[in-house]
Design an enzyme around this catalytic site. Structure first.
Site, short mmCIF file in Angstrom:
data_model
loop_
_atom_site.label_atom_id
_atom_site.label_comp_id
_atom_site.label_asym_id
_atom_site.label_seq_id
_atom_site.Cartn_x
_atom_site.Cartn_y
_atom_site.Cartn_z
N GLY A 1 6.91 -4.58 -13.57
CA GLY A 1 5.62 -5.52 -14.31
C GLY A 1 5.40 -4.63 -15.66
N THR B 1 -0.55 -9.82 -0.49
CA THR B 1 0.04 -8.83 -1.18
C THR B 1 -0.64 -7.55 -1.34
OG1 THR B 1 1.48 -10.14 -2.66
CG2 THR B 1 1.15 -8.05 -3.38
N TYR C 1 -8.03 -12.28 -5.25
CA TYR C 1 -7.54 -11.07 -6.10
C TYR C 1 -8.81 -9.95 -5.86
CZ TYR C 1 -6.33 -7.82 -9.96
OH TYR C 1 -5.87 -6.95 -10.79
N TYR D 1 -7.59 5.16 5.98
CA TYR D 1 -6.24 6.01 6.23
C TYR D 1 -6.53 7.50 5.66
CZ TYR D 1 -2.80 2.55 7.63
OH TYR D 1 -1.88 1.85 8.49
#
Ligand code: NAD
Ligand code: UDP
Length: 324
Positions: free
Chosen positions: A14, A94, A147, A161
């Site tokens: 990108g 995504t 988004y 995490y």
């Protein structure tokens, strides 16, 4: 050179990812660029293909992947409003599944992992400028939510995490960035205005043009990402990376008309739903923790970007591929 690392860059083909790949290849690292080419094309990384320390993997981050790496930059996600609203469900997948997959890989490989988050986590902000402690004002059911909420959920996953598995994470909140290799048809304001100005077409200002954005040049931004990744302190962010110079969209249009010596006229179109009214990063934390700040002002960065837009063949670029 520092130690040679195996670096995975998702979304590496990108606009920002390709420049990051280039920077990491130049530093001598082994770079894996992973992309599904949803909003990009090979032309962005073509010049890297002949380098023995560069590898291109066509893959979608919503699917698991097994690689051996030391560092992961997670940039895979459509970024322009027109691109991320093209298939909003896929955009959310995504962000969320992509985060889960790179975090799982980081856990297995004991790799450090950086999330390319966004100023959109602040939504249409009620606090100005935006500091990292501001929790934001996002409409969870609006057209930008796929988004904004995806990126917010990804930040949550990164922090969980980190807390649960002690993963070495970095979260960077990127503010509007522009520069060479922006997709000329991505609909973002800088690419739209430059393309329109070069073709002497009407410059489309949404609303009255009084809304503001703060524009950071690509090279400053990517240097910020690398500085955050390579920082040896235990600082995991989130940290704002952007240029605090704030401009109205009307001022931007006028600057671009001047730089391109364009005959374009300004026309006004309807303001999109939930379009943020003001946006400006407070970068005190980046200055304090990373010693980072931008060095390239808007006039200089726009001149470089215009030069690049003049050099490209527009037919090398196509609209996003429908991919479900
Ligand atoms: P871009 O659209 O040029 O790059 C995104 C890349 O991700 C593209 O190459 C695209 O094909 C790829 N991609 C999308 N979905 C994918 C998937 N499911 N699997 C694999 N690859 C996928 O946008 P950019 O401006 O370079 O943005 C890069 C990152 O930075 C994004 O995560 C974006 O959210 C973030 N960011 C950018 C800005 C900005 O102003 N440029 C601002 C805030 C955040
Ligand atoms: N904008 C505009 N004309 C355009 C494209 C965008 O006036 O042709 C405006 C848009 O409404 C927003 C600002 O420019 O207020 C920045 O839009 P962009 O899509 O680049 O990024 P955003 O910061 O909104 O994600």
């Amino acid at each position: 050179m520092a130690i040679k690392k195996r670096v995975l860059i998702t979304g590496g083909a990108g606009f920002l990812g390709s420049f990051l790949c280039e920077s990491m290849v130049e530093r001598g690292h082994d770079v894996i660029c992973l992309d599904n080419f949803f909003t990009s094309q090979k032309v962005n990384v073509q010049h890297l293909l002949s380098h023995s320390n560069f590898e291109l993997v066509r893959h979608d981050v919503t699917m698991p992947i097994w690689l051996e790496v030391d560092e992961i930059y997670n940039l895979a996600c459509p970024a322009a409003p027109g691109h991320y609203q093209f298939n909003p469900i896929k955009t959310l997948k995504t962000s969320v599944l992509g985060a889960i997959h790179v975090l799982g890989m980081a856990k297995r490989c004991r790799a450090r992992v950086l999330q390319a988050s966004t100023s959109e986590v602040y939504g249409d902000p009620r606090e100005h400028p935006q500091t990292e402690s501001y929790r934001g004002s996002v409409n969870p059911v609006g057209p930008r939510a796929c988004y904004d909420e995806g990126k917010r959920a990804a930040e949550t996953l990164f922090m969980d995490y980190h807390r649960c598995h002690d993963i070495d994470i970095r979260i960077v909140r990127i503010f509007n960035t522009y520069g060479p290799r922006m997709h000329p048809f991505d609909g973002r304001v800088v690419s739209n205005f430059i393309r329109q100005a070069l073709q002497h077409e009407p410059i489309t200002i949404f609303g009255d043009g009084s809304q503001t954005r703060s524009f950071c040049y690509r090279d400053d931004l990517v240097r910020g990402l690398i500085t955050m990744m390579e920082n040896t302190e235990s600082f995991c962010g989130p940290v704002n990376i952007g240029n605090p110079g704030e401009f109205t969209i009307l001022e931007l249009a006028e600057k671009i008309i001047e730089i391109t010596d364009s005959r374009s006229e300004i026309v006004h179109e309807e303001l999109p739903t939930d379009d943020p009214v003001r946006r400006q990063p407070d970068i005190s934390l980046a200055q304090e923790k990373l010693g980072w700040e931008p060095t390239i002002d808007l006039a200089t960065g726009l001149a470089e970007t215009v030069k690049w837009f003049r050099s490209i063949n527009m037919s090398d670029y196509r609209p996003p591929t429908p991919n479900y």
